[in-house]
Design a protein around this motif. Sequence first.
Motif, mmCIF file in Angstrom:
data_model
loop_
_atom_site.group_PDB
_atom_site.id
_atom_site.type_symbol
_atom_site.label_atom_id
_atom_site.label_comp_id
_atom_site.label_asym_id
_atom_site.label_seq_id
_atom_site.Cartn_x
_atom_site.Cartn_y
_atom_site.Cartn_z
ATOM 1 N N SER A 182 6.686 17.128 1.350
ATOM 2 C CA SER A 182 6.141 18.478 1.237
ATOM 3 C C SER A 182 7.162 19.456 1.789
ATOM 4 C CB SER A 182 4.835 18.583 2.026
ATOM 5 O OG SER A 182 5.095 18.463 3.423
ATOM 6 N N GLU A 183 6.811 20.734 1.811
ATOM 7 C CA GLU A 183 7.731 21.743 2.342
ATOM 8 C C GLU A 183 8.085 21.475 3.796
ATOM 9 O OE1 GLU A 183 5.229 24.993 1.591
ATOM 10 O OE2 GLU A 183 5.697 25.104 -0.545
ATOM 11 N N SER A 184 7.165 20.876 4.546
ATOM 12 C CA SER A 184 7.409 20.596 5.962
ATOM 13 C C SER A 184 8.015 19.220 6.200
ATOM 14 C CB SER A 184 6.102 20.717 6.748
ATOM 15 O OG SER A 184 5.152 19.780 6.269
ATOM 16 N N GLY A 185 8.170 18.424 5.136
ATOM 17 C CA GLY A 185 8.773 17.102 5.275
ATOM 18 C C GLY A 185 7.796 15.949 5.283
ATOM 19 N N LEU A 186 6.493 16.201 5.225
ATOM 20 C CA LEU A 186 5.515 15.120 5.181
ATOM 21 C C LEU A 186 5.596 14.411 3.831
ATOM 22 C CD1 LEU A 186 2.438 16.941 6.759
ATOM 23 C CD2 LEU A 186 3.876 15.211 7.860
ATOM 24 N N LEU A 187 5.616 13.067 3.844
ATOM 25 C CA LEU A 187 5.717 12.308 2.599
ATOM 26 C C LEU A 187 4.335 12.175 1.976
ATOM 27 C CD1 LEU A 187 8.262 9.470 3.556
ATOM 28 C CD2 LEU A 187 8.676 11.600 2.298
ATOM 29 N N LEU A 188 4.158 12.761 0.796
ATOM 30 C CA LEU A 188 2.866 12.801 0.128
ATOM 31 C C LEU A 188 2.764 11.716 -0.934
ATOM 32 C CD1 LEU A 188 2.547 16.649 -0.571
ATOM 33 C CD2 LEU A 188 2.034 15.400 1.540
ATOM 34 N N MET A 189 1.562 11.177 -1.102
ATOM 35 C CA MET A 189 1.291 10.338 -2.260
ATOM 36 C C MET A 189 1.330 11.213 -3.511
ATOM 37 S SD MET A 189 -1.993 8.030 -1.181
ATOM 38 C CE MET A 189 -2.052 7.102 0.361
ATOM 39 N N PRO A 190 1.815 10.699 -4.631
ATOM 40 C CA PRO A 190 1.718 11.472 -5.878
ATOM 41 C C PRO A 190 0.261 11.786 -6.184
ATOM 42 C CG PRO A 190 3.185 9.593 -6.136
ATOM 43 C CD PRO A 190 2.511 9.425 -4.812
ATOM 44 N N LEU A 191 0.030 12.876 -6.886
ATOM 45 C CA LEU A 191 -1.328 13.357 -7.131
ATOM 46 C C LEU A 191 -2.239 12.307 -7.772
ATOM 47 C CD1 LEU A 191 -3.404 15.612 -7.062
ATOM 48 C CD2 LEU A 191 -2.329 16.608 -9.082
ATOM 49 N N PRO A 192 -1.818 11.609 -8.836
ATOM 50 C CA PRO A 192 -2.735 10.620 -9.434
ATOM 51 C C PRO A 192 -3.148 9.529 -8.449
ATOM 52 C CG PRO A 192 -0.904 11.088 -10.912
ATOM 53 C CD PRO A 192 -0.557 11.713 -9.598
ATOM 54 N N GLU A 193 -2.179 9.007 -7.694
ATOM 55 C CA GLU A 193 -2.486 7.930 -6.752
ATOM 56 C C GLU A 193 -3.384 8.430 -5.630
ATOM 57 O OE1 GLU A 193 -2.539 4.057 -6.033
ATOM 58 O OE2 GLU A 193 -1.157 4.863 -7.541
ATOM 59 N N ALA A 194 -3.153 9.658 -5.183
ATOM 60 C CA ALA A 194 -3.987 10.203 -4.113
ATOM 61 C C ALA A 194 -5.431 10.359 -4.585
ATOM 62 C CB ALA A 194 -3.422 11.541 -3.651
ATOM 63 N N LEU A 195 -5.635 10.775 -5.841
ATOM 64 C CA LEU A 195 -6.995 10.891 -6.375
ATOM 65 C C LEU A 195 -7.676 9.533 -6.468
ATOM 66 C CD1 LEU A 195 -6.473 13.573 -9.171
ATOM 67 C CD2 LEU A 195 -8.056 13.758 -7.245
ATOM 68 N N ILE A 196 -6.934 8.536 -6.873
ATOM 69 C CA ILE A 196 -7.503 7.200 -7.006
ATOM 70 C C ILE A 196 -7.894 6.637 -5.642
ATOM 71 C CG2 ILE A 196 -6.949 4.802 -7.628
ATOM 72 C CD1 ILE A 196 -5.176 6.004 -9.895
ATOM 73 N N MET A 231 0.819 -1.220 0.000
ATOM 74 C CA MET A 231 0.000 0.000 0.000
ATOM 75 C C MET A 231 0.853 1.270 0.000
ATOM 76 S SD MET A 231 -3.194 -0.668 -0.212
ATOM 77 C CE MET A 231 -4.041 0.771 0.435
ATOM 78 N N LEU A 232 2.157 1.129 0.247
ATOM 79 C CA LEU A 232 3.038 2.292 0.147
ATOM 80 C C LEU A 232 3.212 2.642 -1.331
ATOM 81 C CD1 LEU A 232 5.880 1.682 2.759
ATOM 82 C CD2 LEU A 232 3.981 3.291 2.907
ATOM 83 N N VAL A 233 2.978 3.904 -1.652
ATOM 84 C CA VAL A 233 2.962 4.333 -3.046
ATOM 85 C C VAL A 233 4.373 4.682 -3.500
ATOM 86 C CG1 VAL A 233 1.991 5.979 -4.678
ATOM 87 C CG2 VAL A 233 0.661 5.269 -2.677
ATOM 88 N N PRO A 234 4.831 4.129 -4.632
ATOM 89 C CA PRO A 234 6.130 4.569 -5.173
ATOM 90 C C PRO A 234 6.065 6.048 -5.553
ATOM 91 C CG PRO A 234 5.367 2.527 -6.212
ATOM 92 C CD PRO A 234 4.216 3.060 -5.429
ATOM 93 N N GLY A 235 7.196 6.705 -5.442
ATOM 94 C CA GLY A 235 7.253 8.110 -5.841
ATOM 95 C C GLY A 235 6.775 9.079 -4.782
ATOM 96 N N ARG A 236 6.668 8.624 -3.523
ATOM 97 C CA ARG A 236 6.293 9.564 -2.454
ATOM 98 C C ARG A 236 7.345 10.658 -2.364
ATOM 99 N NH1 ARG A 236 6.481 4.699 -0.480
ATOM 100 N NH2 ARG A 236 8.113 5.108 1.037
ATOM 101 N N ALA A 237 6.864 11.889 -2.151
ATOM 102 C CA ALA A 237 7.791 13.023 -2.112
ATOM 103 C C ALA A 237 7.457 13.909 -0.926
ATOM 104 C CB ALA A 237 7.697 13.826 -3.407
#
Length: 537
Positions: free
Chosen positions: A149-163, A141-147
Amino acid sequence: MATPHEKLADSLQVLKALQDQHIAVFQTSVLPTLTRVHQERLVRAGFLKQVIRGWYLPNNPEDGDGDSTHWYSNMEAFVAAYATSRFGNEWQLSAELSLLKHSGHTSISKQLQLQSPKANNQLQELPHGCSLFLYRVSPDMLVPGRAPSESGLLLMPLPEALIRSSPTFFTQHELAAQIAMRRVDISTLTARLLEGGNSVVAGRLVGALRAVGRQDDAEQLAGTMQAAGYVITESNPFQRLLTQIAGRANESPYVQRIQVMWSGMRDEVITRFADAPRRAPIPAEALLSDIAARYIADAYHSLSIEGYRVSAELIEKVRNGAWSPLTNREDRNARDAMAAKGYAETHKRVSALIGRVVSDELKPASAFRSDFFQWYVTLFSPSVTAGILKAGDLAGYRSNPVFIRNALHVPPAPEAVRDCMPALMDLLEAEEHPAVRAVLGHFIFVFIHPYMDGNGRLSRFLMNYMLTTGGYPWTIVTVQSRSAYLAALEQASTYGNIRPFAELISGLVSLQAAEPVERITQRPESGSWTAPPSVAP
């Protein structure tokens, strides 16, 4: 034997060294220099505050226990550091919270959910009613390409987050969902949907693409899924017709956000100003005389706040026994005097511009665009002359984050300010109604918070410039209305509700238009206030 002042100075030196290494969150078990003795000493003096056991944040000793500003400004950085300490890089922010970040949503989310295979479904209570839920997921369930944010939180990429987001996200966070759907890359989104076989989700996203005006992309996604053998039932997850966003789909999400806020809020402002008195044009000389009569009552203090850092000068004051948790009276008086002088000079400049606009029948927003930057320079030039600020502080928009005291709204990052301010100028120039220019110009300005200081004063100058050039009186945001004023701005910034702010300003306009000028500074019950002598021009 070292004195208590010298011991505290030694502890502050340790704290400063850590801050100089850009360490903002302190996990004491991995910082050998921050010994228990230093911790206890700094906590007693108010320079450190415990978040949870073993974790600390630097603190301003002048802040009271109920002051949430420093916590809100560091909460996400703390969560990122805490998650990395526990899970390494095997974690991510939830889909919904990732979408909020991708869409330029800046307000603090008091409840965060992190996902990790190493989590234990634990709720971690945090200060000021905040919490962190550590949700256990399978490794896949961990999404490849996590990046980060400015504060250091690891975000799901936009397409995966929408899905992965729930259908309710599109109604509970309509603006964020709209911006996300405008920005998502259709090829990447299609590939992710095909990989997962998400036909139901695909139908929802086809409907969402069509709702935000991406008709061709909606057809492309639906056609590709059908060609791959999937049955698509299109559904629109938005419950109402959306206010369409102008400009490019890949434009800054912050710019898109303020454009939609302006479009969605302007009718409410016009409604609230329906009964506000608006006079026929008067000669510039008479208008400027009325403005000058209101000057003393109009002076007001800035609402912005800077983060707190230990400086070498502070360490020396502590070492010499000259430090007190209270602001040095002499320094404070000097700052106040220069602020008053800067305010007086800026008031003169704004008044002169109003006179030119009225006399020469100029377009107020265009004249404002040409002159505005000098307002900021004029406001702070006396402080530079007095040596309180550096000359470089007049250079332009802020280059650091800024936080508003006790507010959930966090202004956009410095880089975003460079996009947002020209967008605000464009909105002002395109707007025909002077009350909308005044109210939304003020609100969007403080939403952006383009400077480290002076944002409150400048936004009220902007408001009154637009009011007076549009036939309304120069209107004082009074000390008595300060709590309502701040609460109304927070409602607009955090919850998108402009009504309280529009009602407050229209009420003050109506009240002060009916009040004889000479009484505005004399009657507390009128909602006005008498300024101290230091603000006199």
